[in-house]
Design a protein around this motif. Sequence first.
Motif, PDB file in Angstrom:
ATOM      1  N   MET A   1       0.710  -1.290  -0.015  1.00 58.70           N
ATOM      2  CA  MET A   1      -0.021   0.006  -0.151  1.00 58.70           C
ATOM      3  C   MET A   1       0.928   1.440  -0.071  1.00 58.70           C
ATOM      4  N   ARG A   2       0.533   2.225  -0.917  1.00 54.73           N
ATOM      5  CA  ARG A   2       1.209   3.448  -0.668  1.00 54.73           C
ATOM      6  C   ARG A   2       0.486   4.667   0.309  1.00 54.73           C
ATOM      7  N   VAL A   3       1.509   5.426   1.100  1.00 51.45           N
ATOM      8  CA  VAL A   3       0.635   6.071   2.075  1.00 51.45           C
ATOM      9  C   VAL A   3       1.460   7.477   1.886  1.00 51.45           C
ATOM     10  N   LEU A   4       0.779   8.468   2.155  1.00 53.25           N
ATOM     11  CA  LEU A   4       1.222   9.924   2.205  1.00 53.25           C
ATOM     12  C   LEU A   4       1.248  10.235   3.787  1.00 53.25           C
ATOM     13  N   VAL A   5       2.443  10.514   4.094  1.00 55.09           N
ATOM     14  CA  VAL A   5       2.454  11.463   5.533  1.00 55.09           C
ATOM     15  C   VAL A   5       2.733  12.500   5.306  1.00 55.09           C
ATOM     16  N   VAL A   6       1.878  13.689   6.166  1.00 52.19           N
ATOM     17  CA  VAL A   6       2.092  15.099   6.044  1.00 52.19           C
ATOM     18  C   VAL A   6       2.257  15.613   7.449  1.00 52.19           C
ATOM     19  N   ASP A   7       3.360  15.918   7.796  1.00 54.34           N
ATOM     20  CA  ASP A   7       3.548  16.208   9.055  1.00 54.34           C
ATOM     21  C   ASP A   7       4.842  17.182   9.397  1.00 54.34           C
ATOM     22  N   ASP A   8       4.800  18.436   9.983  1.00 54.91           N
ATOM     23  CA  ASP A   8       6.053  19.113  10.044  1.00 54.91           C
ATOM     24  C   ASP A   8       7.058  18.713  11.157  1.00 54.91           C
ATOM     25  N   GLU A   9       6.681  17.844  11.735  1.00 58.54           N
ATOM     26  CA  GLU A   9       7.757  17.277  12.844  1.00 58.54           C
ATOM     27  C   GLU A   9       8.550  16.326  11.950  1.00 58.54           C
ATOM     28  N   ARG A  10       9.702  16.751  11.665  1.00 58.58           N
ATOM     29  CA  ARG A  10      10.636  15.810  10.805  1.00 58.58           C
ATOM     30  C   ARG A  10      11.080  14.589  11.426  1.00 58.58           C
ATOM     31  N   ALA A  21       7.568   1.581   6.534  1.00 54.35           N
ATOM     32  CA  ALA A  21       8.212   0.871   5.160  1.00 54.35           C
ATOM     33  C   ALA A  21       8.770  -0.789   5.693  1.00 54.35           C
ATOM     34  N   ALA A  22       8.980  -1.005   6.952  1.00 55.09           N
ATOM     35  CA  ALA A  22       9.139  -1.896   7.571  1.00 55.09           C
ATOM     36  C   ALA A  22       7.770  -2.776   7.621  1.00 55.09           C
ATOM     37  N   GLU A  23       6.754  -2.263   7.622  1.00 54.25           N
ATOM     38  CA  GLU A  23       5.220  -3.125   7.479  1.00 54.25           C
ATOM     39  C   GLU A  23       4.720  -3.339   6.100  1.00 54.25           C
ATOM     40  N   GLY A  24       5.652  -2.887   5.257  1.00 51.67           N
ATOM     41  CA  GLY A  24       5.195  -3.423   3.823  1.00 51.67           C
ATOM     42  C   GLY A  24       4.585  -1.989   3.134  1.00 51.67           C
ATOM     43  N   PHE A  25       4.654  -0.825   3.687  1.00 52.34           N
ATOM     44  CA  PHE A  25       4.179   0.433   3.053  1.00 52.34           C
ATOM     45  C   PHE A  25       5.053   1.163   2.135  1.00 52.34           C
ATOM     46  N   ALA A  26       4.793   1.594   1.353  1.00 50.83           N
ATOM     47  CA  ALA A  26       5.446   2.545   0.250  1.00 50.83           C
ATOM     48  C   ALA A  26       5.323   3.963   1.004  1.00 50.83           C
ATOM     49  N   VAL A  27       6.148   4.662   1.372  1.00 54.78           N
ATOM     50  CA  VAL A  27       5.731   6.085   1.987  1.00 54.78           C
ATOM     51  C   VAL A  27       6.298   7.306   1.300  1.00 54.78           C
ATOM     52  N   ASP A  28       5.518   8.162   1.088  1.00 55.58           N
ATOM     53  CA  ASP A  28       5.929   9.697   0.748  1.00 55.58           C
ATOM     54  C   ASP A  28       5.711  10.424   1.811  1.00 55.58           C
ATOM     55  N   THR A 152       7.448  -9.739   4.507  1.00 54.92           N
ATOM     56  CA  THR A 152       6.622  -8.611   4.336  1.00 54.92           C
ATOM     57  C   THR A 152       6.589  -8.003   3.107  1.00 54.92           C
ATOM     58  N   ARG A 153       7.652  -8.065   2.361  1.00 56.94           N
ATOM     59  CA  ARG A 153       7.377  -7.236   0.809  1.00 56.94           C
ATOM     60  C   ARG A 153       6.670  -8.171  -0.052  1.00 56.94           C
ATOM     61  N   GLU A 154       6.773  -9.488   0.020  1.00 55.87           N
ATOM     62  CA  GLU A 154       6.201 -10.342  -0.823  1.00 55.87           C
ATOM     63  C   GLU A 154       4.526 -10.295  -0.333  1.00 55.87           C
ATOM     64  N   VAL A 155       4.288 -10.053   0.868  1.00 51.23           N
ATOM     65  CA  VAL A 155       2.734 -10.035   1.285  1.00 51.23           C
ATOM     66  C   VAL A 155       2.287  -8.687   0.587  1.00 51.23           C
ATOM     67  N   ALA A 156       3.122  -7.602   0.656  1.00 51.25           N
ATOM     68  CA  ALA A 156       2.641  -6.251  -0.028  1.00 51.25           C
ATOM     69  C   ALA A 156       2.243  -6.267  -1.255  1.00 51.25           C
ATOM     70  N   LEU A 157       3.318  -6.947  -2.066  1.00 49.59           N
ATOM     71  CA  LEU A 157       2.956  -7.269  -3.482  1.00 49.59           C
ATOM     72  C   LEU A 157       1.861  -8.160  -3.807  1.00 49.59           C
ATOM     73  N   ASP A 176       5.787   1.425  -7.572  1.00 52.53           N
ATOM     74  CA  ASP A 176       5.323   2.847  -6.706  1.00 52.53           C
ATOM     75  C   ASP A 176       4.650   2.626  -5.567  1.00 52.53           C
ATOM     76  N   HIS A 177       3.753   1.307  -5.323  1.00 55.92           N
ATOM     77  CA  HIS A 177       2.597   1.241  -4.303  1.00 55.92           C
ATOM     78  C   HIS A 177       3.535   0.217  -3.365  1.00 55.92           C
ATOM     79  N   VAL A 178       4.424  -0.489  -3.730  1.00 53.11           N
ATOM     80  CA  VAL A 178       5.068  -1.653  -2.883  1.00 53.11           C
ATOM     81  C   VAL A 178       6.416  -1.438  -2.429  1.00 53.11           C
ATOM     82  N   TRP A 179       7.084  -0.606  -3.353  1.00 45.52           N
ATOM     83  CA  TRP A 179       8.587  -0.123  -3.021  1.00 45.52           C
ATOM     84  C   TRP A 179       8.388   1.589  -2.616  1.00 45.52           C
ATOM     85  N   GLU A 180       9.782   2.005  -2.645  1.00 47.19           N
ATOM     86  CA  GLU A 180       9.935   3.486  -2.370  1.00 47.19           C
ATOM     87  C   GLU A 180      10.047   4.193  -3.657  1.00 47.19           C
ATOM     88  N   GLY A 181       9.075   4.201  -4.686  1.00 46.28           N
ATOM     89  CA  GLY A 181       8.938   4.818  -5.818  1.00 46.28           C
ATOM     90  C   GLY A 181       9.847   4.455  -6.634  1.00 46.28           C
TER      91      GLY A 181
END
Length: 217
Positions: A1-10, A21-28, A152-157, A176-181
């Motif tokens: 799954m591809r997730v967008l995280v929007v937060d100003d706390e870097r 990412a360790a849980e199998g998400f692709a994150v922007d 984890t990555r096999e399950v995500a795919l 783009d959805h399973v890895w980091e773009g």
Amino acid sequence: MRVLVVDDERSLTRVLQRGLAAEGFAVDVAHDGDSGLTLATHGDYDAIVLDIMLPRLNGYAVTAELRKRGVWTPVLMLSAKDGEYDVADALDLGADDYLTKPFSFVVLVARLRALVRRPSGARPAVLEVGSVTLDPSTRTVTLDGAPVELTTREVALLEYLMRHSDRVVGKVELRDHVWEGTGEDLNVVEVYVGYLRRKLGRDVIATVRGAGYRAVG
């Protein structure tokens, strides 16, 4: 799954990016409301984690504008505010869930998976294509009723292919959805499809020459 995280706390976004990412998400990641709105509008995300207190455009405004533009990606809103009116405002503006800071990462992941399953009742709790089943909440996979151990990555795919079993999914979309773009070469998709075929059988994933892959029953 591809997730967008929007937060100003870097520091928080770095932790969330590594953990998800360790849980199998692709994150922007975006660090202000304007950037988050642009990515959420033009990107293809399965869920959005959105802080309320953001520079340039707050989370309430981002959510309201997304819904106005017809973007219905599930939104999990984060906030240090825990008042009932804060929660009500977020939900009234179009957010799908609300989590108060500080929060449990385990709960965040569980709520994200629940949000992805929820829209319009279209996503079943347990996915099934042919003789393969996958429970996204526990990442349990079975073949003809027998459990199969996947990474984890096999399950995500596998999950992405099963959720879109009604069509052919291209390599770029899978990456783009399973890895980091664009950080991964497209060959990684072929490699992991090969892993799944060895564990689940060659007939589970069909190759459509020049187009991509499709989960088949």
